[in-house]
Design an enzyme around this catalytic site. Structure first.
Site, PDB file in Angstrom:
ATOM      1  CB  SER A  29     -17.259 -45.445 -10.005  1.00 39.21           C
ATOM      2  OG  SER A  29     -16.985 -46.235  -8.879  1.00 39.21           O
ATOM      3  N   GLY A 101     -20.337 -43.341   0.477  1.00 36.84           N
ATOM      4  CA  GLY A 101     -19.030 -42.733   0.722  1.00 36.84           C
ATOM      5  C   GLY A 101     -18.518 -42.021  -0.518  1.00 36.84           C
ATOM      6  CB  SER A 174      -8.545 -43.777  -1.459  1.00 36.55           C
ATOM      7  OG  SER A 174      -9.842 -43.207  -1.546  1.00 36.55           O
ATOM      8  CG  ASP A 327     -16.043 -51.541  -4.226  1.00 39.13           C
ATOM      9  OD1 ASP A 327     -15.621 -51.275  -3.084  1.00 39.13           O
ATOM     10  OD2 ASP A 327     -16.345 -50.660  -5.058  1.00 39.13           O
ATOM     11  CE  LYS A 354     -13.287 -49.900   0.222  1.00 35.50           C
ATOM     12  NZ  LYS A 354     -13.041 -48.697  -0.581  1.00 35.50           N
TER      13      LYS A 354
HETATM   14  C1  S3P Z   1     -14.933 -45.653  -5.465  1.00 31.60           C
HETATM   15  C2  S3P Z   1     -13.716 -45.909  -4.888  1.00 31.60           C
HETATM   16  C3  S3P Z   1     -13.488 -47.003  -3.935  1.00 31.60           C
HETATM   17  C4  S3P Z   1     -14.619 -48.017  -3.952  1.00 31.60           C
HETATM   18  C5  S3P Z   1     -15.968 -47.354  -3.980  1.00 31.60           C
HETATM   19  C6  S3P Z   1     -16.104 -46.493  -5.213  1.00 31.60           C
HETATM   20  C7  S3P Z   1     -15.060 -44.525  -6.412  1.00 31.60           C
HETATM   21  O1  S3P Z   1     -13.386 -46.468  -2.626  1.00 31.60           O
HETATM   22  O2  S3P Z   1     -14.539 -48.873  -2.828  1.00 31.60           O
HETATM   23  O3  S3P Z   1     -17.011 -48.310  -3.972  1.00 31.60           O
HETATM   24  O4  S3P Z   1     -16.061 -44.456  -7.135  1.00 31.60           O
HETATM   25  O5  S3P Z   1     -14.150 -43.683  -6.436  1.00 31.60           O
HETATM   26  P1  S3P Z   1     -11.980 -45.933  -1.994  1.00 31.60           P
HETATM   27  O6  S3P Z   1     -11.595 -44.706  -2.702  1.00 31.60           O
HETATM   28  O7  S3P Z   1     -12.296 -45.686  -0.548  1.00 31.60           O
HETATM   29  O8  S3P Z   1     -11.022 -47.068  -2.202  1.00 31.60           O
END
Ligand code: S3P
Length: 452
Positions: A29, A101, A174, A327, A354
């Site tokens: 992240s 994502g 999120s 996660d 996910k």
């Molecule tokens: C993340 C947020 C989470 C997490 C992803 C990393 C991020 O997703 O599952 O692996 O770096 O902002 P969501 O925002 O969909 O919960």
């Protein structure tokens, strides 16, 4: 990457005690955000400890396509010469975010208030994932999205020519949606607000402040957390040290808890409280998990963790803890299989969108290992079989999901019979050195062929 190549089956089997030091790669992240904010800053940002997994490399390539100069200067050492807020150039080709994502959603936010167009795509997993949760708030800034049915990728985003600031209450917890709104707010005049129902990881807020933006956080009226960003700041290039990823540390850490006689030291793990739900839960289950030398590294809390073999018992995980361990449910579910009694995980519906439908993938995988589970739309119950009671055997379908692959490979280390995964290739998205690292701790894993 196996997303585009042949699947790479891998098998793990009962190992002797795991011993030694596990050097975990940089936080995924934080790595994405460092590249994106570096690209939006004026001057040269220097990053050390960057995760060189495929997800982050795809974001680095994307930032270059939007006009930043991105250079690898050494192992995990990168520089980004940014173009300034509002300075993104229109990419000449499609932006392929691979499996990520986080990459695609944050980049869409970052470009949504600049008058350029970009077309995004990704692998089969990413093309299945919902993007409406991002394009809906970005439309409020004035951006337009044209995607496939349900807003899925490939998708073209036309950035707003005259962006307006937005106040957006997120319908789900999120960090990706929150971050996309804040990044879009950077090039809108005035104050942009994101209101989240529960606190999610706050790396974007911390890093925006570090780059010189004004970000205020308060309790929201009617509950939740309100984040206010003052638009059109000049972001100033920074020197950043990325902490080691707690979500990757989770795999060798749980392996040490499950395999008798193990003791593994994990230095410099990120301990941001919005990420430590798994540690809290494992401790409630009876895990011997010690945090030493708590400190701050690169604007984030960090500590050295020591994990020792422990007899675990089942627990109920409160739903409000979900964002801080979102996660980590796959590896928690595997740990729960080796606990005495049942573990109940509620309020985890987000797991269905996910890299794979993780409730389904974990449920099917545990069944393949001979573990009894119950599943609803947003919950999972695992009936623990105790430290030596999990039969194992079977091959688990990973559905292009790195965390499913690593979770079940860890499970195989403590099961009676080996556990296989159909494709370990996606592990390269977040933890390329997982195999060698586990082997160095005493848990080698092999291709199915050598596993007879
Ligand atoms: C993340 C947020 C989470 C997490 C992803 C990393 C991020 O997703 O599952 O692996 O770096 O902002 P969501 O925002 O969909 O919960």
């Amino acid at each position: 990457m196996s997303a585009h190549g042949a699947p790479q089956p891998l098998i793990s089997r009962a190992a002797g005690a795991l011993k030694g030091e596990a050097i975990i790669p940089g936080d995924k992240s934080v790595s994405h955000r460092a590249l994106i904010l570096g690209a939006l800053a004026v001057g040269e940002t220097r990053i050390t400890g960057l995760l060189e997994g495929q997800d982050v490399l795809d974001t680095a390539r994307a930032m270059a396509a939007f006009g930043a100069t991105v250079t690898r200067t050494g192992d995990g050492a990168w520089t980004v010469r940014g173009v300034g807020v509002g300075g993104f150039a229109e990419p000449e080709d499609v932006i392929d975010c691979g499996n990520s994502g986080t990459g695609v959603r944050l980049i869409m936010g970052a470009m949504a208030t600049t008058p350029i167009s970009a077309t995004f795509t990704g692998d089969a997993s990413l093309r299945r994932r919902p993007m409406g949760r991002i394009t809906d708030p970005l439309a409020l800034f004035g951006a337009r999205a044209h995607g496939r049915r349900g807003g899925r990728l490939p998708l073209t985003l036309v950035g707003a020519a005259d962006p307006v600031p937005v106040s957006y209450r997120l319908p789900m917890a999120s960090a990706q949606v929150k971050s996309a709104v804040l990044l879009a707010g950077l090039n809108a005049p005035g104050i942009t607000e994101a209101i989240e129902p529960e606190a999610t990881r706050d790396h974007t807020e911390r890093m925006l402040r570090g780059f010189g933006a004004v970000v205020e956080v308060a309790e929201a009226e009617g509950g939740g957390r309100l984040i206010r960003l003052t638009g059109q700041p000049e972001l100033i290039a920074q020197t950043l040290a990325v902490p080691r990823d707690p979500s990757s540390a989770a795999f060798p850490m749980v392996a040490a808890l499950l395999v008798e006689g193990s003791e593994v030291v994990l230095p410099g793990i990120g301990m941001n409280p919005t990420r430590t739900g798994l540690i809290q839960t494992l401790r409630e289950m009876g895990a011997d998990l010690e945090a030493r030398q708590s400190r701050e590294e690169g604007g984030e809390p960090a500590a050295d963790l020591v994990a020792r073999y422990s007899a675990l018992k089942g627990v109920e995980v409160p739903p409000e803890r979900a964002p801080s361990m979102i996660d980590e449910y796959p590896i928690l579910a595997v740990a729960a299989a080796f606990a005495e009694g049942k573990t109940v995980m509620r309020g985890i519906g987000e797991l269905r969108v996910k890299e794979s439908d993780r409730i389904d993938a974990v449920a099917r995988g545990l069944e393949a290992m001979g573990v009894r589970i119950e599943e609803t739309e947003d919950s999972l119950t695992v009936h623990g079989m105790g430290a030596d009671g999990v039969p194992g055997g079977g091959t688990v379908a990973t559905h292009l999901d790195h965390r499913i692959a690593m979770s079940f490979l860890v499970g195989g280390l403590a099961s009676r019979r080996p556990v296989g995964v159909d494709d370990a290739g996606p592990i390269a998205t977040s933890f390329p050195a997982f195999g060698p690292l586990m082997a160095a701790l005493g848990a080698p894993m092999g291709a199915e062929d050598d596993a007879a």
